[in-house]
Design an enzyme around this catalytic site. Structure first.
Site, PDB file in Angstrom:
ATOM      1  CB  SER A  80      81.734  70.327 -19.611  1.00  0.00           C
ATOM      2  OG  SER A  80      82.126  70.515 -20.967  1.00  0.00           O
ATOM      3  CE  LYS A 123      79.403  73.075 -18.719  1.00  0.00           C
ATOM      4  NZ  LYS A 123      78.239  73.542 -19.356  1.00  0.00           N
ATOM      5  CG  HIS A 160      84.216  74.422 -19.364  1.00  0.00           C
ATOM      6  ND1 HIS A 160      83.246  74.311 -20.335  1.00  0.00           N
ATOM      7  CD2 HIS A 160      85.066  73.396 -19.572  1.00  0.00           C
ATOM      8  CE1 HIS A 160      83.511  73.263 -21.108  1.00  0.00           C
ATOM      9  NE2 HIS A 160      84.605  72.689 -20.660  1.00  0.00           N
ATOM     10  CG  ASN A 161      79.964  76.399 -21.149  1.00  0.00           C
ATOM     11  OD1 ASN A 161      80.632  75.493 -20.659  1.00  0.00           O
ATOM     12  ND2 ASN A 161      78.708  76.247 -21.478  1.00  0.00           N
ATOM     13  CD  GLU A 175      82.218  74.778 -25.195  1.00  0.00           C
ATOM     14  OE1 GLU A 175      82.273  74.139 -24.122  1.00  0.00           O
ATOM     15  OE2 GLU A 175      81.172  74.894 -25.857  1.00  0.00           O
TER      16      GLU A 175
HETATM   17  P1  NBP Z   1      66.595  70.213 -22.217  1.00  0.00           P
HETATM   18  O1  NBP Z   1      67.347  71.400 -21.786  1.00  0.00           O
HETATM   19  O2  NBP Z   1      66.071  70.147 -23.599  1.00  0.00           O
HETATM   20  O3  NBP Z   1      65.359  70.025 -21.194  1.00  0.00           O
HETATM   21  C1  NBP Z   1      64.378  69.033 -21.404  1.00  0.00           C
HETATM   22  C2  NBP Z   1      63.950  68.448 -20.086  1.00  0.00           C
HETATM   23  O4  NBP Z   1      63.412  69.463 -19.222  1.00  0.00           O
HETATM   24  C3  NBP Z   1      62.843  67.422 -20.283  1.00  0.00           C
HETATM   25  O5  NBP Z   1      63.057  66.384 -19.372  1.00  0.00           O
HETATM   26  C4  NBP Z   1      61.597  68.233 -19.941  1.00  0.00           C
HETATM   27  O6  NBP Z   1      60.516  67.431 -19.530  1.00  0.00           O
HETATM   28  C5  NBP Z   1      62.101  69.018 -18.790  1.00  0.00           C
HETATM   29  N1  NBP Z   1      61.253  70.155 -18.409  1.00  0.00           N
HETATM   30  C6  NBP Z   1      61.008  71.321 -19.057  1.00  0.00           C
HETATM   31 BR1  NBP Z   1      61.628  71.753 -20.707  1.00  0.00          BR
HETATM   32  N2  NBP Z   1      60.201  72.142 -18.384  1.00  0.00           N
HETATM   33  C7  NBP Z   1      59.895  71.471 -17.266  1.00  0.00           C
HETATM   34  C8  NBP Z   1      59.081  71.800 -16.148  1.00  0.00           C
HETATM   35  N3  NBP Z   1      58.459  72.968 -16.053  1.00  0.00           N
HETATM   36  N4  NBP Z   1      58.970  70.876 -15.177  1.00  0.00           N
HETATM   37  C9  NBP Z   1      59.592  69.695 -15.260  1.00  0.00           C
HETATM   38  N5  NBP Z   1      60.392  69.347 -16.277  1.00  0.00           N
HETATM   39  C10 NBP Z   1      60.541  70.216 -17.273  1.00  0.00           C
HETATM   40  O7  NBP Z   1      67.417  68.873 -21.919  1.00  0.00           O
HETATM   41  P2  NBP Z   1      68.977  68.542 -22.113  1.00  0.00           P
HETATM   42  O8  NBP Z   1      69.483  69.035 -23.419  1.00  0.00           O
HETATM   43  O9  NBP Z   1      69.110  67.127 -21.764  1.00  0.00           O
HETATM   44  O10 NBP Z   1      69.692  69.419 -20.989  1.00  0.00           O
HETATM   45  C11 NBP Z   1      69.368  69.304 -19.607  1.00  0.00           C
HETATM   46  C12 NBP Z   1      70.167  70.327 -18.843  1.00  0.00           C
HETATM   47  O11 NBP Z   1      71.554  70.049 -18.991  1.00  0.00           O
HETATM   48  C13 NBP Z   1      69.966  71.762 -19.331  1.00  0.00           C
HETATM   49  O12 NBP Z   1      69.965  72.636 -18.240  1.00  0.00           O
HETATM   50  C14 NBP Z   1      71.177  72.015 -20.184  1.00  0.00           C
HETATM   51  O13 NBP Z   1      71.512  73.384 -20.253  1.00  0.00           O
HETATM   52  C15 NBP Z   1      72.229  71.212 -19.443  1.00  0.00           C
HETATM   53  N6  NBP Z   1      73.374  70.791 -20.247  1.00  0.00           N
HETATM   54  C16 NBP Z   1      73.221  70.369 -21.518  1.00  0.00           C
HETATM   55  C17 NBP Z   1      74.316  69.945 -22.261  1.00  0.00           C
HETATM   56  C18 NBP Z   1      74.137  69.455 -23.653  1.00  0.00           C
HETATM   57  O14 NBP Z   1      75.162  69.186 -24.323  1.00  0.00           O
HETATM   58  N7  NBP Z   1      72.920  69.303 -24.155  1.00  0.00           N
HETATM   59  C19 NBP Z   1      75.580  69.942 -21.673  1.00  0.00           C
HETATM   60  C20 NBP Z   1      75.707  70.348 -20.360  1.00  0.00           C
HETATM   61  C21 NBP Z   1      74.607  70.771 -19.662  1.00  0.00           C
HETATM   62  P3  NBP Z   1      59.463  66.895 -20.619  1.00  0.00           P
HETATM   63  O15 NBP Z   1      60.067  65.656 -21.198  1.00  0.00           O
HETATM   64  O16 NBP Z   1      58.241  66.614 -19.827  1.00  0.00           O
HETATM   65  O17 NBP Z   1      59.266  67.973 -21.641  1.00  0.00           O
END
Ligand code: NBP
Length: 478
Positions: free
Chosen positions: A128, A183, A186-187, A190
Protein backbone atom coordinates in the site's frame (compact mmCIF):
# COMPACT_ATOMS: atom_id res chain seq x y z
CA UNK A 1 26.83 -10.24 -10.99
CA UNK A 2 23.58 -12.06 -10.15
CA UNK A 3 20.55 -10.08 -9.09
CA UNK A 4 19.25 -10.12 -5.49
CA UNK A 5 15.71 -9.85 -6.74
CA UNK A 6 13.86 -9.71 -10.04
CA UNK A 7 10.79 -7.66 -10.84
CA UNK A 8 8.45 -8.65 -13.66
CA UNK A 9 5.65 -6.25 -14.54
CA UNK A 10 7.14 -2.80 -14.92
CA UNK A 11 4.09 -0.53 -14.96
CA UNK A 12 4.07 2.24 -12.30
CA UNK A 13 4.11 -0.02 -9.25
CA UNK A 14 6.66 -2.53 -10.54
CA UNK A 15 9.12 0.08 -11.81
CA UNK A 16 8.90 2.11 -8.65
CA UNK A 17 9.47 -0.92 -6.44
CA UNK A 18 12.38 -1.98 -8.65
CA UNK A 19 13.91 1.49 -8.28
CA UNK A 20 13.30 1.41 -4.53
CA UNK A 21 15.22 -1.91 -4.26
CA UNK A 22 18.02 -0.55 -6.45
CA UNK A 23 18.30 2.65 -4.43
CA UNK A 24 18.82 0.47 -1.36
CA UNK A 25 21.81 -1.20 -2.96
CA UNK A 26 20.18 -4.35 -4.30
CA UNK A 27 20.88 -5.61 -7.79
CA UNK A 28 17.54 -5.85 -9.55
CA UNK A 29 16.75 -7.93 -12.62
CA UNK A 30 14.02 -6.42 -14.78
CA UNK A 31 11.42 -8.03 -17.00
CA UNK A 32 8.19 -6.98 -18.63
CA UNK A 33 5.97 -8.69 -21.22
CA UNK A 34 6.43 -5.68 -23.47
CA UNK A 35 10.16 -4.95 -23.59
CA UNK A 36 9.60 -1.23 -24.19
CA UNK A 37 8.78 -0.71 -20.50
CA UNK A 38 12.05 -2.34 -19.44
CA UNK A 39 13.97 -0.15 -21.88
CA UNK A 40 12.18 2.98 -20.68
CA UNK A 41 13.06 2.22 -17.08
CA UNK A 42 16.73 1.76 -17.93
CA UNK A 43 16.75 4.90 -20.05
CA UNK A 44 15.06 7.11 -17.45
CA UNK A 45 16.42 5.68 -14.21
CA UNK A 46 19.19 3.23 -15.08
CA UNK A 47 21.70 5.37 -13.19
CA UNK A 48 19.88 5.00 -9.86
CA UNK A 49 21.39 1.59 -9.09
CA UNK A 50 22.33 -1.84 -10.41
CA UNK A 51 19.75 -3.09 -12.88
CA UNK A 52 19.93 -6.18 -15.07
CA UNK A 53 17.50 -5.71 -17.95
CA UNK A 54 16.29 -8.94 -19.55
CA UNK A 55 14.03 -9.85 -22.44
CA UNK A 56 12.98 -13.49 -22.13
CA UNK A 57 11.69 -15.39 -19.13
CA UNK A 58 14.72 -17.71 -19.31
CA UNK A 59 17.13 -14.78 -19.30
CA UNK A 60 15.29 -13.21 -16.39
CA UNK A 61 15.38 -16.37 -14.25
CA UNK A 62 19.04 -16.98 -15.14
CA UNK A 63 19.90 -13.49 -13.89
CA UNK A 64 18.72 -14.25 -10.35
CA UNK A 65 20.85 -15.30 -7.38
CA UNK A 66 19.68 -18.60 -5.83
CA UNK A 67 17.38 -19.13 -4.04
CA UNK A 68 15.69 -16.87 -6.55
CA UNK A 69 13.40 -14.06 -5.49
CA UNK A 70 11.00 -13.02 -8.17
CA UNK A 71 8.50 -10.22 -7.63
CA UNK A 72 5.41 -10.17 -9.86
CA UNK A 73 3.78 -6.74 -10.26
CA UNK A 74 1.25 -7.34 -13.03
CA UNK A 75 -2.45 -6.66 -13.22
CA UNK A 76 -4.19 -8.87 -10.68
CA UNK A 77 -6.26 -11.84 -11.82
CA UNK A 78 -5.56 -13.86 -14.95
CA UNK A 79 -2.33 -12.00 -15.80
CA UNK A 80 -0.89 -13.18 -12.47
CA UNK A 81 -1.76 -16.81 -13.27
CA UNK A 82 -0.31 -16.39 -16.76
CA UNK A 83 2.96 -15.06 -15.37
CA UNK A 84 3.18 -17.81 -12.74
CA UNK A 85 2.56 -20.43 -15.45
CA UNK A 86 5.36 -18.90 -17.48
CA UNK A 87 7.95 -18.75 -14.70
CA UNK A 88 7.19 -21.63 -12.34
CA UNK A 89 8.56 -24.33 -14.72
CA UNK A 90 11.87 -22.44 -14.81
CA UNK A 91 12.23 -22.31 -11.02
CA UNK A 92 13.58 -24.76 -8.46
CA UNK A 93 12.67 -25.92 -4.99
CA UNK A 94 13.42 -23.16 -2.47
CA UNK A 95 12.85 -20.30 -4.89
CA UNK A 96 10.44 -17.56 -3.86
CA UNK A 97 7.72 -15.98 -5.97
CA UNK A 98 6.31 -12.79 -4.50
CA UNK A 99 2.99 -11.50 -5.83
CA UNK A 100 2.70 -7.81 -4.97
CA UNK A 101 -0.48 -7.25 -6.96
CA UNK A 102 -3.90 -6.76 -5.41
CA UNK A 103 -4.84 -10.43 -5.53
CA UNK A 104 -7.89 -11.85 -3.81
CA UNK A 105 -6.61 -13.85 -0.82
CA UNK A 106 -8.48 -16.97 -2.02
CA UNK A 107 -6.49 -16.84 -5.27
CA UNK A 108 -3.35 -16.46 -3.18
CA UNK A 109 -4.28 -19.50 -1.10
CA UNK A 110 -4.78 -21.54 -4.26
CA UNK A 111 -1.53 -20.38 -5.86
CA UNK A 112 0.42 -20.99 -2.66
CA UNK A 113 -0.94 -24.52 -2.40
CA UNK A 114 -0.12 -25.32 -6.04
CA UNK A 115 3.40 -23.93 -5.88
CA UNK A 116 4.16 -25.51 -2.53
CA UNK A 117 3.85 -28.91 -4.25
CA UNK A 118 6.75 -27.79 -6.42
CA UNK A 119 8.73 -26.65 -3.39
CA UNK A 120 8.33 -23.01 -4.40
CA UNK A 121 7.51 -20.45 -1.73
CA UNK A 122 4.66 -18.26 -2.85
CA UNK A 123 4.43 -15.00 -0.95
CA UNK A 124 1.19 -13.13 -1.60
CA UNK A 125 2.04 -9.61 -0.53
CA UNK A 126 -0.10 -6.56 0.06
CA UNK A 127 1.57 -3.31 -0.95
CA UNK A 128 0.00 0.00 0.00
CA UNK A 129 1.05 3.55 -0.68
CA UNK A 130 0.35 3.98 -4.37
CA UNK A 131 3.10 4.91 -6.80
CA UNK A 132 4.75 7.33 -4.44
CA UNK A 133 4.88 4.76 -1.66
CA UNK A 134 6.26 2.08 -3.97
CA UNK A 135 9.18 4.37 -4.77
CA UNK A 136 9.88 5.94 -1.39
CA UNK A 137 8.63 3.34 1.05
CA UNK A 138 5.31 1.50 1.07
CA UNK A 139 3.65 -0.46 3.82
CA UNK A 140 4.25 -4.11 2.87
CA UNK A 141 2.09 -7.02 4.02
CA UNK A 142 3.71 -10.34 3.05
CA UNK A 143 2.02 -13.68 3.63
CA UNK A 144 3.50 -17.08 2.81
CA UNK A 145 5.80 -19.30 4.79
CA UNK A 146 7.79 -18.03 7.76
CA UNK A 147 10.85 -19.58 6.07
CA UNK A 148 10.43 -17.36 3.01
CA UNK A 149 10.23 -14.32 5.25
CA UNK A 150 13.58 -15.28 6.69
CA UNK A 151 15.31 -14.51 3.40
CA UNK A 152 12.91 -11.93 2.03
CA UNK A 153 12.02 -10.01 5.19
CA UNK A 154 15.31 -8.15 5.63
CA UNK A 155 15.06 -6.86 2.05
CA UNK A 156 11.47 -5.77 2.49
CA UNK A 157 12.35 -4.08 5.77
CA UNK A 158 14.89 -1.95 3.91
CA UNK A 159 12.54 -0.71 1.19
CA UNK A 160 9.46 -0.33 3.42
CA UNK A 161 8.36 2.96 4.95
CA UNK A 162 9.60 3.64 8.47
CA UNK A 163 7.23 4.66 11.25
CA UNK A 164 8.15 7.66 13.41
CA UNK A 165 9.92 5.38 15.88
CA UNK A 166 12.06 4.02 13.02
CA UNK A 167 10.37 0.61 12.82
CA UNK A 168 9.92 -0.69 9.27
CA UNK A 169 6.33 -0.89 8.04
CA UNK A 170 6.44 -4.56 7.19
CA UNK A 171 6.25 -7.84 9.06
CA UNK A 172 5.43 -11.45 8.30
CA UNK A 173 1.62 -11.38 8.46
CA UNK A 174 0.99 -15.12 8.42
CA UNK A 175 0.80 -18.16 6.13
CA UNK A 176 -0.59 -18.37 2.57
CA UNK A 177 -3.26 -15.70 1.96
CA UNK A 178 -2.84 -13.77 5.24
CA UNK A 179 -0.97 -10.86 3.63
CA UNK A 180 -3.51 -10.28 0.89
CA UNK A 181 -6.36 -10.67 3.38
CA UNK A 182 -4.90 -7.96 5.59
CA UNK A 183 -4.29 -5.73 2.55
CA UNK A 184 -7.92 -6.26 1.56
CA UNK A 185 -9.17 -5.15 4.98
CA UNK A 186 -6.72 -2.23 4.89
CA UNK A 187 -8.45 -1.10 1.70
CA UNK A 188 -11.86 -1.63 3.26
CA UNK A 189 -10.86 0.60 6.16
CA UNK A 190 -9.52 3.09 3.62
CA UNK A 191 -12.97 3.17 1.97
CA UNK A 192 -14.59 3.81 5.37
CA UNK A 193 -12.06 6.52 6.30
CA UNK A 194 -12.67 8.28 2.98
CA UNK A 195 -16.45 8.05 3.32
CA UNK A 196 -16.36 9.50 6.85
CA UNK A 197 -14.16 12.38 5.71
CA UNK A 198 -16.52 13.01 2.80
CA UNK A 199 -19.50 13.09 5.15
CA UNK A 200 -17.73 15.55 7.45
CA UNK A 201 -17.08 17.80 4.44
CA UNK A 202 -20.69 17.49 3.28
CA UNK A 203 -22.01 18.47 6.73
CA UNK A 204 -19.63 21.41 7.06
CA UNK A 205 -20.79 22.65 3.71
CA UNK A 206 -24.53 21.92 3.78
CA UNK A 207 -25.31 22.45 7.46
CA UNK A 208 -22.64 24.93 8.59
CA UNK A 209 -22.47 26.76 5.28
CA UNK A 210 -18.68 26.77 4.96
CA UNK A 211 -16.97 27.08 1.57
CA UNK A 212 -14.52 24.42 0.34
CA UNK A 213 -11.63 26.79 1.09
CA UNK A 214 -12.89 27.31 4.66
CA UNK A 215 -13.35 23.57 5.09
CA UNK A 216 -9.78 23.06 3.88
CA UNK A 217 -8.69 25.31 6.77
CA UNK A 218 -10.80 23.36 9.26
CA UNK A 219 -9.28 20.10 8.01
CA UNK A 220 -5.81 21.59 8.41
CA UNK A 221 -6.49 22.34 12.06
CA UNK A 222 -7.88 18.83 12.52
CA UNK A 223 -4.71 17.49 10.98
CA UNK A 224 -2.75 19.12 13.82
CA UNK A 225 -4.73 17.07 16.33
CA UNK A 226 -5.73 13.48 16.89
CA UNK A 227 -7.07 13.14 13.31
CA UNK A 228 -3.56 13.76 11.93
CA UNK A 229 -3.43 11.51 8.87
CA UNK A 230 -2.49 11.31 5.22
CA UNK A 231 -6.13 11.24 4.12
CA UNK A 232 -7.11 14.36 6.12
CA UNK A 233 -4.02 16.13 4.80
CA UNK A 234 -4.75 15.39 1.13
CA UNK A 235 -8.41 16.27 1.67
CA UNK A 236 -7.38 19.75 2.81
CA UNK A 237 -5.23 20.08 -0.30
CA UNK A 238 -8.02 18.96 -2.62
CA UNK A 239 -10.53 21.31 -1.01
CA UNK A 240 -8.15 24.27 -1.24
CA UNK A 241 -7.54 23.64 -4.93
CA UNK A 242 -9.18 25.92 -7.52
CA UNK A 243 -9.98 24.72 -11.02
CA UNK A 244 -7.80 26.67 -13.45
CA UNK A 245 -10.32 26.59 -16.29
CA UNK A 246 -13.36 27.89 -14.41
CA UNK A 247 -11.99 29.50 -11.25
CA UNK A 248 -14.41 27.35 -9.26
CA UNK A 249 -13.48 25.13 -6.33
CA UNK A 250 -11.99 22.00 -7.89
CA UNK A 251 -14.36 19.77 -5.91
CA UNK A 252 -17.28 21.48 -7.66
CA UNK A 253 -16.15 20.63 -11.18
CA UNK A 254 -15.33 16.95 -10.64
CA UNK A 255 -18.16 14.62 -11.72
CA UNK A 256 -19.98 13.60 -8.56
CA UNK A 257 -19.53 9.85 -8.95
CA UNK A 258 -17.01 7.73 -7.05
CA UNK A 259 -15.55 4.67 -8.73
CA UNK A 260 -13.98 1.59 -7.22
CA UNK A 261 -11.64 -1.17 -8.24
CA UNK A 262 -13.02 -3.87 -5.99
CA UNK A 263 -11.00 -4.38 -2.81
CA UNK A 264 -13.65 -2.59 -0.71
CA UNK A 265 -16.31 -4.80 -2.22
CA UNK A 266 -14.20 -7.89 -1.49
CA UNK A 267 -13.84 -6.84 2.13
CA UNK A 268 -17.61 -6.69 2.50
CA UNK A 269 -18.24 -9.92 0.57
CA UNK A 270 -15.74 -11.77 2.76
CA UNK A 271 -17.14 -10.14 5.90
CA UNK A 272 -20.61 -11.39 4.97
CA UNK A 273 -19.24 -14.90 4.59
CA UNK A 274 -17.38 -14.68 7.89
CA UNK A 275 -20.38 -13.11 9.65
CA UNK A 276 -18.45 -10.03 10.74
CA UNK A 277 -20.43 -6.77 10.97
CA UNK A 278 -18.31 -4.29 9.02
CA UNK A 279 -21.22 -1.91 8.52
CA UNK A 280 -19.04 1.18 8.12
CA UNK A 281 -17.06 -0.37 5.29
CA UNK A 282 -20.25 -1.70 3.69
CA UNK A 283 -21.87 1.74 3.80
CA UNK A 284 -18.78 3.25 2.21
CA UNK A 285 -18.91 0.74 -0.66
CA UNK A 286 -22.66 1.32 -1.10
CA UNK A 287 -22.21 5.09 -0.99
CA UNK A 288 -19.82 4.85 -3.94
CA UNK A 289 -22.18 2.64 -5.92
CA UNK A 290 -25.15 4.90 -5.13
CA UNK A 291 -23.21 7.91 -6.36
CA UNK A 292 -22.67 6.15 -9.68
CA UNK A 293 -26.38 5.62 -10.37
CA UNK A 294 -26.75 8.91 -12.21
CA UNK A 295 -30.17 8.17 -13.70
CA UNK A 296 -31.63 7.00 -10.43
CA UNK A 297 -30.35 10.17 -8.77
CA UNK A 298 -31.68 12.39 -11.56
CA UNK A 299 -35.09 10.72 -11.39
CA UNK A 300 -35.23 11.31 -7.63
CA UNK A 301 -34.02 14.90 -7.54
CA UNK A 302 -37.48 16.39 -7.03
CA UNK A 303 -38.39 14.28 -4.01
CA UNK A 304 -39.16 16.52 -1.05
CA UNK A 305 -36.64 17.14 1.72
CA UNK A 306 -36.51 19.26 4.85
CA UNK A 307 -36.41 23.03 4.61
CA UNK A 308 -32.74 23.86 5.05
CA UNK A 309 -31.44 26.58 7.30
CA UNK A 310 -27.74 27.13 7.69
CA UNK A 311 -26.16 27.97 11.00
CA UNK A 312 -24.92 31.41 12.04
CA UNK A 313 -21.18 31.94 12.38
CA UNK A 314 -20.92 31.03 16.04
CA UNK A 315 -23.12 27.96 15.76
CA UNK A 316 -21.17 26.87 12.68
CA UNK A 317 -17.87 26.97 14.56
CA UNK A 318 -19.40 24.96 17.40
CA UNK A 319 -20.82 22.51 14.87
CA UNK A 320 -17.39 22.04 13.24
CA UNK A 321 -16.01 20.94 16.62
CA UNK A 322 -18.88 18.50 16.98
CA UNK A 323 -18.23 17.10 13.52
CA UNK A 324 -14.62 16.49 14.54
CA UNK A 325 -15.89 14.46 17.51
CA UNK A 326 -18.30 12.51 15.28
CA UNK A 327 -15.58 11.81 12.75
CA UNK A 328 -13.16 10.61 15.38
CA UNK A 329 -15.74 8.38 17.09
CA UNK A 330 -16.83 6.89 13.76
CA UNK A 331 -13.21 6.27 12.86
CA UNK A 332 -12.70 4.29 16.07
CA UNK A 333 -15.70 2.16 15.06
CA UNK A 334 -14.37 1.57 11.50
CA UNK A 335 -11.07 0.31 12.86
CA UNK A 336 -12.84 -1.76 15.50
CA UNK A 337 -14.81 -3.45 12.72
CA UNK A 338 -11.80 -3.89 10.43
CA UNK A 339 -9.67 -5.42 13.17
CA UNK A 340 -12.56 -7.69 14.12
CA UNK A 341 -12.58 -8.94 10.52
CA UNK A 342 -8.83 -9.61 10.59
CA UNK A 343 -9.15 -11.40 13.91
CA UNK A 344 -12.00 -13.54 12.57
CA UNK A 345 -10.18 -14.31 9.31
CA UNK A 346 -7.11 -15.23 11.29
CA UNK A 347 -9.09 -17.71 13.38
CA UNK A 348 -10.97 -19.09 10.39
CA UNK A 349 -7.82 -19.75 8.36
CA UNK A 350 -5.43 -20.50 11.21
CA UNK A 351 -3.13 -17.58 10.47
CA UNK A 352 -2.34 -16.49 14.02
CA UNK A 353 -2.13 -12.82 13.01
CA UNK A 354 -0.64 -10.38 15.50
CA UNK A 355 -3.14 -7.49 15.43
CA UNK A 356 -0.78 -5.10 17.17
CA UNK A 357 1.84 -5.72 14.49
CA UNK A 358 -0.72 -4.90 11.80
CA UNK A 359 -1.50 -1.55 13.43
CA UNK A 360 2.23 -0.93 13.69
CA UNK A 361 3.00 -1.52 9.99
CA UNK A 362 0.10 0.69 8.91
CA UNK A 363 1.68 3.66 10.72
CA UNK A 364 3.74 4.63 7.69
CA UNK A 365 3.73 4.28 3.91
CA UNK A 366 0.13 3.27 3.39
CA UNK A 367 -2.92 5.32 2.48
CA UNK A 368 -4.50 5.03 5.95
CA UNK A 369 -1.33 6.06 7.79
CA UNK A 370 -2.28 8.20 10.74
CA UNK A 371 -1.26 9.24 14.23
CA UNK A 372 -4.31 7.22 15.28
CA UNK A 373 -2.49 3.98 14.43
CA UNK A 374 0.09 4.72 17.14
CA UNK A 375 -2.78 4.52 19.59
CA UNK A 376 -4.00 1.22 18.20
CA UNK A 377 -0.45 -0.11 18.34
CA UNK A 378 -0.24 1.01 21.98
CA UNK A 379 -3.62 -0.54 22.79
CA UNK A 380 -2.49 -3.96 21.55
CA UNK A 381 0.94 -3.56 23.13
CA UNK A 382 -0.58 -3.06 26.56
CA UNK A 383 -3.02 -5.91 25.98
CA UNK A 384 -2.23 -8.32 23.13
CA UNK A 385 -5.47 -10.29 23.65
CA UNK A 386 -7.65 -7.18 23.46
CA UNK A 387 -11.07 -8.57 22.45
CA UNK A 388 -12.05 -5.39 20.60
CA UNK A 389 -10.63 -1.91 20.15
CA UNK A 390 -13.66 -0.54 21.96
CA UNK A 391 -12.63 -2.49 25.05
CA UNK A 392 -9.37 -0.55 25.21
CA UNK A 393 -9.71 1.85 28.12
CA UNK A 394 -8.45 4.85 26.24
CA UNK A 395 -10.60 4.34 23.15
CA UNK A 396 -13.63 3.63 25.34
CA UNK A 397 -13.00 6.86 27.21
CA UNK A 398 -12.54 8.88 24.01
CA UNK A 399 -15.60 7.51 22.27
CA UNK A 400 -17.59 8.04 25.45
CA UNK A 401 -16.50 11.66 25.54
CA UNK A 402 -17.46 12.09 21.88
CA UNK A 403 -20.82 10.36 21.90
CA UNK A 404 -23.05 13.34 22.79
CA UNK A 405 -21.63 15.44 19.95
CA UNK A 406 -21.75 12.43 17.64
CA UNK A 407 -25.50 12.12 18.24
CA UNK A 408 -25.99 15.85 17.74
CA UNK A 409 -24.22 15.65 14.39
CA UNK A 410 -26.18 12.63 13.18
CA UNK A 411 -29.42 14.28 14.31
CA UNK A 412 -28.49 17.52 12.52
CA UNK A 413 -27.70 15.53 9.38
CA UNK A 414 -31.11 13.87 9.50
CA UNK A 415 -32.83 17.21 10.09
CA UNK A 416 -31.01 18.86 7.21
CA UNK A 417 -31.44 15.93 4.86
CA UNK A 418 -27.72 15.27 4.53
CA UNK A 419 -26.99 11.55 4.09
CA UNK A 420 -24.42 10.31 6.60
CA UNK A 421 -24.50 6.52 6.19
CA UNK A 422 -20.99 6.18 7.65
CA UNK A 423 -21.54 8.30 10.75
CA UNK A 424 -24.93 6.78 11.48
CA UNK A 425 -23.90 3.17 10.82
CA UNK A 426 -20.98 3.66 13.19
CA UNK A 427 -23.25 5.13 15.84
CA UNK A 428 -25.76 2.30 15.41
CA UNK A 429 -22.93 -0.21 15.88
CA UNK A 430 -21.83 1.58 19.04
CA UNK A 431 -25.35 1.65 20.45
CA UNK A 432 -26.02 -1.96 19.46
CA UNK A 433 -22.90 -3.13 21.28
CA UNK A 434 -23.90 -1.12 24.35
CA UNK A 435 -27.47 -2.37 24.45
CA UNK A 436 -28.48 -4.60 27.32
CA UNK A 437 -31.16 -6.13 25.08
CA UNK A 438 -31.50 -5.84 21.32
CA UNK A 439 -34.68 -6.79 19.46
CA UNK A 440 -32.82 -9.92 18.32
CA UNK A 441 -34.96 -11.99 20.70
CA UNK A 442 -38.02 -10.89 18.74
CA UNK A 443 -36.35 -11.80 15.44
CA UNK A 444 -35.51 -15.24 16.77
CA UNK A 445 -39.08 -15.70 18.06
CA UNK A 446 -40.42 -14.80 14.61
CA UNK A 447 -38.09 -17.37 13.08
CA UNK A 448 -39.43 -19.96 15.46
CA UNK A 449 -43.01 -18.95 14.57
CA UNK A 450 -42.78 -19.30 10.80
CA UNK A 451 -40.02 -21.82 10.39
CA UNK A 452 -39.70 -23.76 13.67
CA UNK A 453 -36.11 -22.54 13.83
CA UNK A 454 -36.12 -22.94 17.64
CA UNK A 455 -34.67 -20.62 20.28
CA UNK A 456 -32.58 -20.68 23.41
CA UNK A 457 -33.67 -19.14 26.71
CA UNK A 458 -31.72 -16.99 29.11
CA UNK A 459 -33.03 -18.81 32.15
CA UNK A 460 -32.60 -22.47 31.16
CA UNK A 461 -30.21 -24.66 29.16
CA UNK A 462 -31.41 -26.23 25.93
CA UNK A 463 -33.15 -25.46 22.67
CA UNK A 464 -36.90 -24.87 22.52
CA UNK A 465 -39.79 -24.54 20.14
CA UNK A 466 -43.23 -23.13 20.81
CA UNK A 467 -46.17 -24.84 19.11
CA UNK A 468 -47.38 -21.60 17.48
CA UNK A 469 -49.95 -23.31 15.29
CA UNK A 470 -51.27 -25.39 18.16
CA UNK A 471 -51.81 -24.74 21.86
CA UNK A 472 -48.64 -22.57 22.09
CA UNK A 473 -47.07 -24.79 24.67
CA UNK A 474 -43.27 -24.97 24.73
CA UNK A 475 -41.43 -28.10 23.70
CA UNK A 476 -37.82 -29.04 24.13
CA UNK A 477 -36.21 -29.29 20.69
CA UNK A 478 -33.44 -31.54 19.36
P1 NBP B 1 -1.34 -2.60 -13.91
O1 NBP B 1 -2.27 -3.20 -12.95
O2 NBP B 1 -1.83 -1.56 -14.85
O3 NBP B 1 -0.70 -3.80 -14.78
C1 NBP B 1 0.15 -3.54 -15.88
C2 NBP B 1 1.25 -4.57 -15.93
O4 NBP B 1 0.70 -5.90 -16.07
C3 NBP B 1 2.14 -4.35 -17.15
O5 NBP B 1 3.45 -4.65 -16.77
C4 NBP B 1 1.59 -5.37 -18.13
O6 NBP B 1 2.53 -5.76 -19.11
C5 NBP B 1 1.33 -6.51 -17.22
N1 NBP B 1 0.49 -7.57 -17.79
C6 NBP B 1 -0.83 -7.56 -18.10
BR1 NBP B 1 -1.93 -6.12 -17.98
N2 NBP B 1 -1.27 -8.73 -18.57
C7 NBP B 1 -0.19 -9.52 -18.58
C8 NBP B 1 0.00 -10.87 -18.97
N3 NBP B 1 -1.00 -11.63 -19.41
N4 NBP B 1 1.25 -11.37 -18.87
C9 NBP B 1 2.27 -10.62 -18.42
N5 NBP B 1 2.13 -9.35 -18.02
C10 NBP B 1 0.92 -8.80 -18.10
O7 NBP B 1 -0.03 -2.05 -13.18
P2 NBP B 1 0.14 -1.24 -11.80
O8 NBP B 1 -0.87 -0.16 -11.68
O9 NBP B 1 1.57 -0.93 -11.71
O10 NBP B 1 -0.22 -2.32 -10.69
C11 NBP B 1 0.46 -3.57 -10.58
C12 NBP B 1 -0.18 -4.37 -9.48
O11 NBP B 1 -0.04 -3.68 -8.24
C13 NBP B 1 -1.68 -4.60 -9.67
O12 NBP B 1 -2.03 -5.88 -9.25
C14 NBP B 1 -2.31 -3.57 -8.77
O13 NBP B 1 -3.59 -3.96 -8.33
C15 NBP B 1 -1.31 -3.54 -7.63
N6 NBP B 1 -1.30 -2.31 -6.84
C16 NBP B 1 -1.44 -1.11 -7.42
C17 NBP B 1 -1.40 0.06 -6.66
C18 NBP B 1 -1.52 1.39 -7.31
O14 NBP B 1 -1.59 2.40 -6.58
N7 NBP B 1 -1.54 1.48 -8.63
C19 NBP B 1 -1.20 -0.04 -5.28
C20 NBP B 1 -1.03 -1.28 -4.71
C21 NBP B 1 -1.09 -2.41 -5.49
P3 NBP B 1 2.61 -4.95 -20.50
O15 NBP B 1 3.47 -3.76 -20.23
O16 NBP B 1 3.23 -5.91 -21.44
O17 NBP B 1 1.21 -4.57 -20.89
Amino acid sequence: EKADIGVTGLAVMGSNLARNFARHGFTVALHNRTKAKTDALIKDHGDEGDFVPTTTAEEFVAALERPRRLLIMVKAGEPTDAVIAEFAPLLESGDVIIDGGNAHFEDTRRRERELREQGIHFVGTGVSGGEEGALNGPSIMPGGSAESYGSLGPMLEQIAAKAKDGKPCTTHIGPDGAGHFVKMVHNGIEYADMQLIAEAYHLLRAVAGYSPAQIAEIFRTWNDGRLDSYLIQITAEVLAHTDAATGKPFVDVVADQAEQKGTGRWTVQVALDLGVPVSGIAEAVFARSLSGHAELRAASRDLPGPRGTTLDEKAAARFADQVEQALYASKIVSYTQGFHQIQTGSEEYGWDIDLGAIASIWRGGCIIRAAFLDRITAAYASRPDLPSLLSDERFAQEIGAAQEDWRTVVAAAVQHGVPVPGFSAALAYYDALRAERLPAALTQAQRDFFGAHTYRRDDREGTFHTLWGGDRSETKAG
